[in-house]
Design an enzyme around this catalytic site. Structure first.
Site, PDB file in Angstrom:
ATOM      1  N   ARG A 175       0.824  -1.210   0.000  1.00 22.41           N
ATOM      2  CA  ARG A 175       0.000   0.000   0.000  1.00 22.41           C
ATOM      3  C   ARG A 175       0.856   1.258   0.000  1.00 22.41           C
ATOM      4  O   ARG A 175       0.454   2.297  -0.497  1.00 22.41           O
ATOM      5  CB  ARG A 175      -0.945  -0.003   1.208  1.00 22.41           C
ATOM      6  N   TYR A 221     -13.350  23.710 -11.211  1.00 18.34           N
ATOM      7  CA  TYR A 221     -13.856  22.430 -11.690  1.00 18.34           C
ATOM      8  C   TYR A 221     -15.111  22.034 -10.918  1.00 18.34           C
ATOM      9  O   TYR A 221     -15.095  21.970  -9.693  1.00 18.34           O
ATOM     10  CB  TYR A 221     -12.762  21.371 -11.562  1.00 18.34           C
ATOM     11  N   ASP A 272      -4.636  23.875  -7.005  1.00 20.35           N
ATOM     12  CA  ASP A 272      -4.793  22.896  -8.083  1.00 20.35           C
ATOM     13  C   ASP A 272      -4.212  23.521  -9.348  1.00 20.35           C
ATOM     14  O   ASP A 272      -4.732  24.504  -9.859  1.00 20.35           O
ATOM     15  CB  ASP A 272      -6.274  22.562  -8.273  1.00 20.35           C
ATOM     16  N   LYS A 284      -4.708  13.972 -16.311  1.00 19.34           N
ATOM     17  CA  LYS A 284      -4.681  14.942 -17.401  1.00 19.34           C
ATOM     18  C   LYS A 284      -3.279  15.010 -18.024  1.00 19.34           C
ATOM     19  O   LYS A 284      -2.743  14.004 -18.444  1.00 19.34           O
ATOM     20  CB  LYS A 284      -5.167  16.294 -16.888  1.00 19.34           C
TER      21      LYS A 284
END
Length: 382
Positions: A53, A105, A178, A203
């Protein structure tokens, strides 16, 4: 003259690593193991490998590369951009306050409104491109966290990160940015004073529309907020898959070439659209008439990003007809891929979002700019 640090282009081309120690492979191997053996004394065979993990060399190589690109102290990969963003917001406790930029967004806005209502957190949305208004809001609300999106999606508004960081320091608030629509090759918020920078690596960082991924980077790896985020990633399990990490690292190797082409294409197309008789307005910080053009030129390096929006002259039906007539540019959600994509945001966000019915958002890819302009021209002309 020798330099201590390699250029971003060189770091990216080599994926931030060296050939595999054992095989000499120039591409890093994919380690699929989820657990690692101990010796007869029950000591770990490798001190850095206990459980998959968190313990994977491919994660570490990719995170180190991104941290170097951001001029940051550390990075953590997440299963998606929203997984990374939501982990940041969960730092704020019930009863406290978050200030978030308006007009960003829609997925972030919708999730945050729901999260804050459910968790008893006060949410203040503000036009962060207005530096005076943002500073006043921070001083009046004393938030624990301020969240910006620079440039914003789909409005391409540009907030002053340096001034926002100054306001946040005075108020004792954490500043997260962001920068998905810019990438670290265009904008590095940590250098401007932000505490955290987040990307939907789905992206442009990956750039091939085949990976869901997110990443958060910090300027201070010893801080309480970074310890929280690392534990949140590990404990809550919002990890990126190993194969997806390998794909992301592969995509990063060509990031500088892709961003150079995409930025140049976007600037050329923005100028073309701004002079087209069937276009009412273009939102792109690289245009001199953009209200934050000078600020964008000071904050952004090597271009103004690959994303732009424009208003088709006419109605929603006219905008949809333009999108439907495109032949090279694809009608699809998302952004940052090698292929150009166009999207009618009002269809996805609905009337309550405030998005104009005639707005189209264009993510510019690496195609030849003349082909893209020809496609847009025939679609707009009808």
């Amino acid at each position: 003259m020798s330099r201590n640090k390699k250029h971003f282009n060189t770091l990216l081309a080599h994926g931030g690593g060296k050939p595999d120690l054992y095989s000499g492979a120039v591409i890093p191997p994919i380690q699929t193991a989820t657990t690692f053996a101990r010796n007869p004394s029950y000591e770990l065979t490798s001190a850095n490998h206990l459980y998959g993990r968190d313990d994977n060399d491919l994660y570490r190589q990719t995170e180190t590369l991104i941290a170097n690109l951001e001029a940051g102290a550390d990075s953590r990969l997440f299963a998606s951009g929203m997984a990374a963003i939501s982990a940041i917001f969960r730092w704020v406790r019930p009863g406290r306050t978050i200030v978030v930029q308006s007009g960003i967004y829609w997925g972030t806005t919708l999730w945050l409104r729901s999260h804050c209502t459910h968790s008893g957190i006060a949410l203040v949305e503000v036009d962060a491109a207005n530096a005076t208004l943002l500073d006043e809001t921070i001083r009046e609300t004393a938030p624990d966290l301020v969240f910006l999106e620079v440039p914003s999606n789909p409005w391409l508004a540009v907030a002053d990160i340096r001034l926002a960081a100054k306001s946040c320091r005075s108020a004792g608030a954490l500043l997260a940015v962001d920068a998905t629509a810019a990438t670290p090759l265009v904008s590095r918020p940590l250098e401007l004073g932000a505490d955290l920078v987040v990307h939907s690596a789905t992206k442009a960082l990956n750039g091939h529309s085949d990976v869901l991924a997110g990443v958060v980077s910090t300027r201070d790896a010893t801080s309480q907020w970074w310890e929280f985020l690392c534990q949140e990633r590990k404990g809550a399990g919002a990890i990126l898959g190993v194969f997806e990490t390998w794909l992301l690292l592969r995509g990063l190797r060509t990031l500088s070439l892709r961003i150079e082409r995409m930025n140049n294409n976007a600037k050329t197309i923005a100028h073309f659209l701004s002079n087209h008789s069937n276009v009412e307005h273009v939102y792109y910080p690289g245009l001199p008439e953009h209200p934050q053009h000078d600020l964008a030129a000071a904050q952004m390096h090597g271009g103004f990003g690959y994303l732009l929006s424009f208003l088709v002259r006419g109605s929603e039906e006219d905008a949809l007809k333009v999108a439907g007539r495109l032949k090279t540019i694809l009608c699809a959600t998302s952004l940052g891929g090698v292929e150009s994509l166009i999207e009618h945001r009002r269809t996805l966000e609905g009337d309550s979002s405030g998005i104009p019915e005639n707005l189209l958002r264009l993510s510019v890819g690496i195609e030849h700019d003349e082909d893209l302009i020809e496609d847009l021209d025939q679609a707009l002309t009808g």
